[in-house]
Design an enzyme around this catalytic site. Structure first.
Site, PDB file in Angstrom:
ATOM      1  N   LYS A  78      19.522   9.569  36.315  1.00 34.27           N
ATOM      2  CA  LYS A  78      20.192  10.739  37.473  1.00 34.27           C
ATOM      3  C   LYS A  78      19.711  11.951  36.924  1.00 34.27           C
ATOM      4  O   LYS A  78      19.545  12.270  35.717  1.00 34.27           O
ATOM      5  CB  LYS A  78      21.866  10.409  37.193  1.00 34.27           C
ATOM      6  N   SER A 153      28.496   9.825  43.554  1.00 32.67           N
ATOM      7  CA  SER A 153      27.259  10.902  43.306  1.00 32.67           C
ATOM      8  C   SER A 153      25.849  10.283  42.814  1.00 32.67           C
ATOM      9  O   SER A 153      24.901  10.878  43.196  1.00 32.67           O
ATOM     10  CB  SER A 153      27.584  12.228  42.734  1.00 32.67           C
ATOM     11  N   SER A 177      31.406   7.894  40.285  1.00 30.32           N
ATOM     12  CA  SER A 177      30.126   7.948  40.800  1.00 30.32           C
ATOM     13  C   SER A 177      29.009   7.032  40.354  1.00 30.32           C
ATOM     14  O   SER A 177      27.924   7.179  40.804  1.00 30.32           O
ATOM     15  CB  SER A 177      29.523   9.514  40.372  1.00 30.32           C
TER      16      SER A 177
HETATM   17  N1  GLN Z   1      33.165  11.382  44.434  1.00 30.86           N
HETATM   18  C1  GLN Z   1      34.133  12.210  43.057  1.00 30.86           C
HETATM   19  C2  GLN Z   1      33.511  13.557  43.476  1.00 30.86           C
HETATM   20  O1  GLN Z   1      33.130  14.088  44.237  1.00 30.86           O
HETATM   21  C3  GLN Z   1      33.471  11.688  41.883  1.00 30.86           C
HETATM   22  C4  GLN Z   1      32.119  12.210  41.796  1.00 30.86           C
HETATM   23  C5  GLN Z   1      31.760  11.926  40.419  1.00 30.86           C
HETATM   24  O2  GLN Z   1      32.322  10.773  39.701  1.00 30.86           O
HETATM   25  N2  GLN Z   1      30.692  12.390  39.765  1.00 30.86           N
HETATM   26  O3  GLN Z   1      34.312  14.561  42.644  1.00 30.86           O
END
Ligand code: GLN
Length: 485
Positions: A78, A153, A177
């Site tokens: 990532k 994400s 995410s």
């Molecule tokens: N979708 C969640 C957010 O937007 C979690 C994101 C993540 O785990 N980085 O904060």
């Protein structure tokens, strides 16, 4: 659909000298060349570096050395994991051109185990999102249906594994995410106990929630990767200084005598097909000798609200460092404050700005106790609620996500509905516990469904034992090798 080899298969073939790491790499680069244009899993493919790393692995084998547990295994990272000298953008314009001076600890550990980094994957900007659509480099598409999101994400990492670009990828999970995109792309995704995997070199979003973890096409591959990246790191002050559970060795231990709690709150409001798959996974665990019961942790209903105060509050502080001086983008102006403002206005996308404003507000004098302070108290209630459930249950089970992959664009204009994609994953982050998403069948359109298993802190061995049983019972095509290339 060709079933690309798993990491376990690659590593054992490379270590025994029957397959060259260079050959494995070229196969994966060819898969990337064939399908990446339609998917956009990567911000950067590090082709030449990967070739020289694979050659080093082959040289080690030729010299009679064992390159390690991940010998010759292509891995995708990532793009919020620091890689020395290689652009690390968090899919944000504000980091354009920034090259970290060091590798994240997890990257060092993967390399030491013989893994070959093939590239940096696309993500929601600074990991804020659930669809990879907030990326400044454009969205990633779901390999199972190019008109749908891969989740987020870490959508690029999930898509890379699903498409056969790499058997293993790393993501970060602050509120879901890793697990949510894993579910939507039909791969395994695991969030470790907070503190078991080093955050050194992970660009911070919400430091009390962020954890790095693996994506893989099988539970065994995820276990292999966790065993490599886990363990104490002095460079991370929140790293637990105690033995990290080893999971690969317990995968075949089964679930006889375990108690599995089906978490009622996670079934509420989920699509019927997702609920049906979760119930079928619970039945599979029962058939393998577990005791299955329904449990309720009413506090988890408060998790989303608490998360959207705590995570933005931490983000607003963490992202203060992007000031036009120290990293990446700088937009010049007449004085320093104007330069800071111009840089941040140009460099951050809309979702990041929304989080910084929400977080700054929640922490501001006069509101801090009412918002941030209250959210912290709710976090404690959630921890206590899980503790109650774990007095009776060894693991909890439910859907990973309320729906299967949604169409691109469907939720970009409606942040609340986007945030709800993580309603089943966020509670675990607030508690700091481990959880894993395992592919378990599909919906009527053939889109993958993920089943989530949760366990108490440091109970990764229990978690992986249950995950292996669920995987073995998964309907054809949803488990190992469920890619589409
Ligand atoms: N979708 C969640 C957010 O937007 C979690 C994101 C993540 O785990 N980085 O904060």
């Amino acid at each position: 659909m060709t079933a690309a080899p798993t990491a376990t298969e690659v590593a054992s073939a490379v270590r025994s000298g029957t397959v060259r790491a260079a050959t494995v790499l070229e196969g994966h680069l060819a898969a990337i060349d064939a399908a990446e244009a339609g998917i956009h899993a990567f911000n950067l493919v590090t082709r030449e570096q990967a070739r020289s790393d694979a050659a080093a692995v082959d040289a080690a084998v030729d010299a009679g050395h064992d390159p390690g547990l991940l010998a010759g295994v292509p891995v995708a990272l990532k793009d919020n994991l620091c890689t020395r000298g290689v652009p690390t953008t968090c899919s944000s314009a504000i980091l354009a051109g920034w090259r970290p001076p060091y590798d994240a600890t997890v990257v060092t550990r993967l390399r030491r185990a013989g893994a070959v980094v093939v590239g940096k994957t696309n993500m929601d900007e600074f990991a804020m999102g659930s669809s990879t659509e907030t990326s400044a480099t454009g969205p990633t598409r779901n390999p199972h249906d190019l008109d749908r999101v891969p989740g987020g994400s870490s959508g690029g990492s999930a898509a890379a594994v699903a498409a056969g670009f790499a058997p293993i990828a790393l993501g970060s999970d602050t509120g879901g995410s890793i697990r949510q995109p894993a579910a939507l792309c039909g791969v395994v995704g695991m969030k470790p106990t907070y503190g078991t995997v080093s955050r050194y070199g992970l660009v911070a979003f919400a430091s009390s929630l962020d954890q790095v973890g693996p994506f893989a096409r099988s539970v065994a591959d995820a276990a292999l990767c966790f065993d490599v990246i886990g363990g104490h790191d002095e460079a991370d002050s929140t790293s637990l200084n105690r033995p990290t559970p080893r999971v690969l060795s317990v995968l075949d231990d089964g679930v006889e005598g375990m108690t599995v709690g089906v978490l009622a709150e996670f079934l509420d409001g989920a699509d019927p097909v997702v609920v049906a798959r979760a119930r079928a996974a619970a039945e599979a665990l029962a058939a393998a000798g577990a005791r299955v019961e329904e449990v309720s942790v009413p506090e988890v209903a408060l998790a989303l609200s608490a998360y959207y105060l705590i995570a933005p509050a931490e983000a607003s502080s963490n992202l203060a460092r992007y000031d036009g001086v120290r990293f990446g983008l700088r937009v010049d102006a007449d004085d320093t404050v104007a330069m800071n403002t111009a840089t941040r206005s140009a460099g951050f996308g809309a979702e990041v700005k929304r989080r910084v404003m929400l977080g700054t507000y929640a922490l501001s004098a006069g509101y801090m106790d009412a918002y941030y302070g209250k959210a912290l108290r709710v976090r404690t209630l959630i921890i206590e609620g899980f503790a109650r459930a774990y007095q009776r249950c060894d693991v909890l089970l439910g859907p990973t996500t309320p729906t299967t992959a949604f169409p691109l664009g469907a939720k970009v204009g409606d942040p609340l509905s986007m945030y709800l994609s993580d309603v089943c994953t966020i509670p675990t982050n607030l508690a700091g516990h481990p959880a894993i998403s395992v592919p378990f069948g599909t919906d009527d359109a053939g889109l993958p469904v993920g089943v989530q298993l949760l366990a108490p802190a440091l109970a990764e061995s229990t978690l992986f034992r249950a995950a292996a049983v669920v995987e073995a019972a998964a309907p054809d095509g949803s488990g190992r090798g469920g890619g589409t290339t």
